[in-house]
Design a protein around this motif. Structure first.
Motif, PDB file in Angstrom:
ATOM      1  N   VAL A 612       0.813  -1.223   0.000  1.00 14.74           N
ATOM      2  CA  VAL A 612       0.000   0.000   0.000  1.00 14.74           C
ATOM      3  C   VAL A 612       0.843   1.269   0.000  1.00 14.74           C
ATOM      4  CG1 VAL A 612      -1.926  -1.120   1.144  1.00 14.74           C
ATOM      5  CG2 VAL A 612      -0.182   0.007   2.531  1.00 14.74           C
ATOM      6  N   SER A 630      -2.739   2.153  -2.840  1.00 11.07           N
ATOM      7  CA  SER A 630      -2.636   3.278  -1.910  1.00 11.07           C
ATOM      8  C   SER A 630      -3.943   4.052  -1.877  1.00 11.07           C
ATOM      9  CB  SER A 630      -1.493   4.212  -2.316  1.00 11.07           C
ATOM     10  OG  SER A 630      -0.275   3.523  -2.355  1.00 11.07           O
ATOM     11  N   HIS A 633      -6.586   1.993  -0.030  1.00 15.40           N
ATOM     12  CA  HIS A 633      -6.312   2.013   1.403  1.00 15.40           C
ATOM     13  C   HIS A 633      -6.720   3.348   2.013  1.00 15.40           C
ATOM     14  CE1 HIS A 633      -3.691   2.694   4.942  1.00 15.40           C
ATOM     15  NE2 HIS A 633      -3.923   1.414   5.179  1.00 15.40           N
ATOM     16  N   VAL A 643      -8.500  -1.751   4.974  1.00 12.34           N
ATOM     17  CA  VAL A 643      -8.195  -2.697   3.892  1.00 12.34           C
ATOM     18  C   VAL A 643      -7.351  -3.818   4.468  1.00 12.34           C
ATOM     19  CG1 VAL A 643      -6.918  -3.027   1.746  1.00 12.34           C
ATOM     20  CG2 VAL A 643      -8.325  -1.005   2.038  1.00 12.34           C
TER      21      VAL A 643
END
Length: 797
Positions: A612, A630, A633, A643
């Motif tokens: 992430v 990313s 998340h 997540v």
């Protein structure tokens, strides 16, 4: 008794001359089976019935015909108030009233229900006070006894040593019974040892005391386990003169001793003492015996735990003396060092120490013996196989001054924990790095939005006005498409930083997934089988539908790239509840778990840890931004969820979004109206933005929409215009500006004109201070976006 008494010397006068009301009231109370007392006249002359005479105890018959103040002098103030209220025509009622009365030659705590009423004479005036009485002492005492014993048991339960248990019990009993001294003692070889005592009004007797003067009968009674109750030490024939003198020296007038433990050599007992003779009641004796039983159980439990700790603990326990020998060792010694009990107890403990550690260790033990204070140190101890182990020691002297106890802990476990702690620190540093990257990313994305706003706005205007020849229009369109791609990149950056503006509503996940299934299928291609498995009757999730669609598409693309030779992609949704702390940091609560599972190459542990991170990608240069996961998340975290990622090399990956269950109903939105091309007619827009290029681009859009535009660079200047009476039809303001925020400006403006249309423009989800009902537009935006936002605020021409 009333009929034969000479009343002529009392305030009532001869009985033949009593007023009819007095005679009637007396006849009534005498026939009642419940205790009744009448207090006649201002002196409160007492007349009562047989039931009350039983309550009065040793005070009867002297009470009959006495004035209440002299009859019950210990509660004179209480009765003064009764007479004052009753003779004034008032009533009093008490429930479980506590009083201390001397009914049988000694003070007693008594609880009563009392009802007082005035007695009316022939003229309708109060002539006396009548009291209906019910003694509740037994019930109240039983309740308090039960409460005390329960509370005592609760207090003893968490204690782990006999000394703590007996000390707390002595304090609690001493206070509850108003005793002068309470203690636990151990008797062995005719000597009583007291380590601690509760005292009130007498001196402490902590120490050793000879019991030889008490003779064999008392000691035999202790060994038999029979409780010993003495109510009057000076007059008790079971004690000889020498024993009485010894108890008198120790300020003991009465006592109860209850044996807790006994064996052939030693007796342990609980003693409750009074400094003066005391007529212990059966209830008090029973309470002490029951308390002693609870103390016994608690001590046995503590000893059992101690023995179990000695046997099972992984730490090394030992008892040793200051001459250099150990007298007891726990089984952990052999487990950790390999030496058996015989080997350990027949050699001096210094012989097991490393030669370099022996002098400081022996010096520390010697100093402990001198100071009587516990100490700690580390040294190396030999193992049977010839190696050395680092041991951390905690040692404490025993009260006898000859021995000490020691607890040794193998530091190999401590070092392992230190390694684990270092891993945790690394994880914390990684989390802090991610947080710092998020802050940096969010700030850069916010500034980039300000740069993109005039670029997209200007290019959009050129496209709408169809300026230039065909080739130039193609270049302008290409530039606008690139700017839109940059806008998408910024949105992903903001999503990672958890600063993207969200429109969080109740979302029907099955509807959203089913509508996206076709797009996902065409995106991943025919080599991948897309399956959808959604739980029935799924509650709505709290989410931003548009951002959630983007997140789902990102996960699908990631899954496609992980299956270069085809495979299966499965989208599932179900309800889950988190009832215990989770590794992913999910808060306790109810969630909709939306998962995307692939049968691709999977990730190793190192890749999974960095999955992430922004800009981290395994796809190679030019094949992805590294912002997909990313963004997902950040979105989930911003919505209050999270997540989780499960993956193994060669076995595929499952990414799950945990979205909070929404408490709101699902709103059905009407289709968007095509408002971008419409004019809003004449009107004035006050435009506030500290970025000149953004302000210029926005002003051009507003001109195209038919507005006259007044531009200012800060909120303070805009507020001055409003205060001077220049009220626009529309206020459009940036939020984050030096000095005053756009939200503060909107608040001030609406205070002047509650009907003013206000639109907040912001580069990211900086919502502090923004009222939820204030409309917002996210940078960068095009003419159509601005027109649609204004259309929600103003009626169109």
């Amino acid at each position: 008794m009333i009929a034969t008494r000479d009343w002529s010397q009392t305030p009532l006068g001869p009985i033949g001359q009593w007023a009819e009301c007095l005679r009637t009231a007396t006849a009534i109370l005498l026939r009642s089976p419940v205790p009744i007392v009448m207090l006649w006249g201002s002196e409160g002359v007492m007349l009562y019935n047989d039931a009350y005479s039983g309550f009065a105890g040793g005070r009867h018959p002297q009470l009959l015909g006495s004035n209440v103040r002299e009859g019950w002098p210990e509660v004179a103030d209480f009765n003064d108030n009764v007479m004052k209220v009753g003779l004034a025509g008032g009533t009093l009622r008490y429930r479980d009233q506590e009083l201390t009365l001397h009914r049988n030659g000694r003070p007693e705590q008594v609880w009563m229900d009392l009802d007082y009423s005035p007695v009316i004479d022939a003229f309708g005036d109060p002539a006396g006070v009548i009291c209906f009485l019910a003694e509740t002492t037994e019930r109240v005492a039983a309740e308090r006894r039960s409460d005390f014993l329960l509370s005592l048991a609760d207090s003893l339960r968490p204690l782990s040593t006999a000394a703590e248990i007996t000390s707390v019990a002595a304090d609690r009993l001493g206070v509850h019974l108003s005793a002068n001294r309470v203690f636990y003692a151990e008797i062995a070889d005719g000597t009583m040892t007291v380590s601690r005592d509760f005292v009130d009004g007498v001196s402490s007797i902590v120490g050793e005391h000879s019991l030889e003067a008490f003779g064999p009968d008392l000691l035999n009674a202790y060994r038999e386990g029979t409780p010993i109750v003495m109510r009057d030490v000076p007059g008790d024939e079971r004690l000889n003169e020498e024993a009485r003198a010894g108890l008198r020296t120790r300020e003991v007038g009465a006592f109860i001793d209850v044996v807790l433990f006994r064996d052939e050599r030693q007796v342990g007992l609980l003693a409750v003492q009074s400094a003066t003779p005391r007529d212990w009641t059966a209830s008090e004796q029973s309470l002490i015996e029951e308390a002693a039983e609870r103390v016994k159980v608690a001590v046995e439990r503590a000893r059992a735990e101690r023995d179990r700790l000695w046997t099972l603990s992984q730490d090394m326990f030992a008892r040793a003396d200051f001459t250099g020998m150990m007298s007891a060792v726990s089984p952990a010694w052999q487990t950790i060092l390999g030496w058996n009990e015989t080997e350990l107890l027949t050699r001096g403990y210094a012989t097991f120490m490393h030669p370099e550690d022996m002098p400081p260790t022996l010096a520390a033990i010697e100093k402990m013996g001198e100071t009587g204070l516990p100490t700690r140190f580390e040294n190396r101890i030999a193992t049977k196989d010839g190696s050395w182990k680092h041991i951390e020691w905690t040692v404490a002297p025993e009260p006898d001054g000859l021995n000490f106890v020691a607890v040794g802990r193998d530091l190999s476990e401590t070092k392992a924990r230190e390694a684990e702690l270092e891993l945790a620190r690394d994880a914390l540093r990684q989390s802090q790095k991610m947080e710092a990257m998020g802050s940096l990313t969010g700030g850069v994305a916010h500034d980039f939005n300000n740069l993109l706003t005039p670029i997209i706005g200007s290019l959009d205007m050129l496209v709408r006005k169809e300026l230039g020849d065909e080739r130039e229009r193609r270049l302008i369109n290409g530039a606008l498409q690139s700017a839109e791609r940059a806008k998408t990149l910024v949105q992903r950056l903001l999503a990672f930083a958890r600063r993207q503006p969200l429109r969080s509503t109740a979302v029907d996940i099955p509807v959203l997934v089913n509508e996206m299934a076709g797009l996902i299928g065409s995106t991943v291609g025919p080599a991948i089988d897309v399956q959808v498995d959604l739980a029935a009757d799924l509650a709505p999730a709290q989410a931003d539908a548009n951002q959630l669609e983007m997140a789902l598409l990102n996960l699908a693309v990631n899954a496609r790239d992980a299956m270069p030779h085809g495979g299966q992609l499965t989208i599932t949704a179900c309800r889950e509840s988190v009832r215990a702390p989770q590794a992913g940091g999910l808060k306790l609560g109810h969630y909709i778990r939306l998962s995307v599972r692939d049968t691709g190459v999977g990730m190793d542990e190192a890749t999974l840890i960095r999955a992430v991170e922004p800009f981290f990608s395994t796809k190679g240069i030019g094949k992805g931004t590294g912002l997909g996961l990313s963004m997902v998340h950040g979105l989930a975290a911003q919505l209050g969820g999270g997540v989780t990622i499960e993956s193994q090399l060669g076995e595929g990956t499952t990414v799950a979004l945990w979205l909070p269950v929404s408490a709101e109903p699902i709103m059905v939105e009407s289709g968007p109206a095509d408002r971008a091309s419409k004019s809003f007619g004449r009107g004035t827009a006050l435009l506030v933005d500290d970025e000149e290029l953004v302000r210029m681009s926005t002003a051009e859009m507003l001109h195209d929409l038919g507005f006259e535009v007044v531009e200012v660079s800060n909120a303070q200047e805009a507020l001055r215009l409003l205060q001077n009476g220049e009220m626009p039809d529309l206020l459009i303001t940036d939020h984050l500006m030096p000095g005053m925020t756009g939200a503060d400006l909107a608040h001030e403006a609406r205070a002047m004109d509650p009907g003013l249309a206000v639109l907040i423009v912001s580069g990211y989800a900086e919502v502090d201070g923004i009222d939820p009902d204030l409309p917002r537009l996210t940078k960068p935006f095009r003419n159509a976006d601005l027109a649609a936002s204004i259309a929600e605020l103003l009626p169109q021409s």
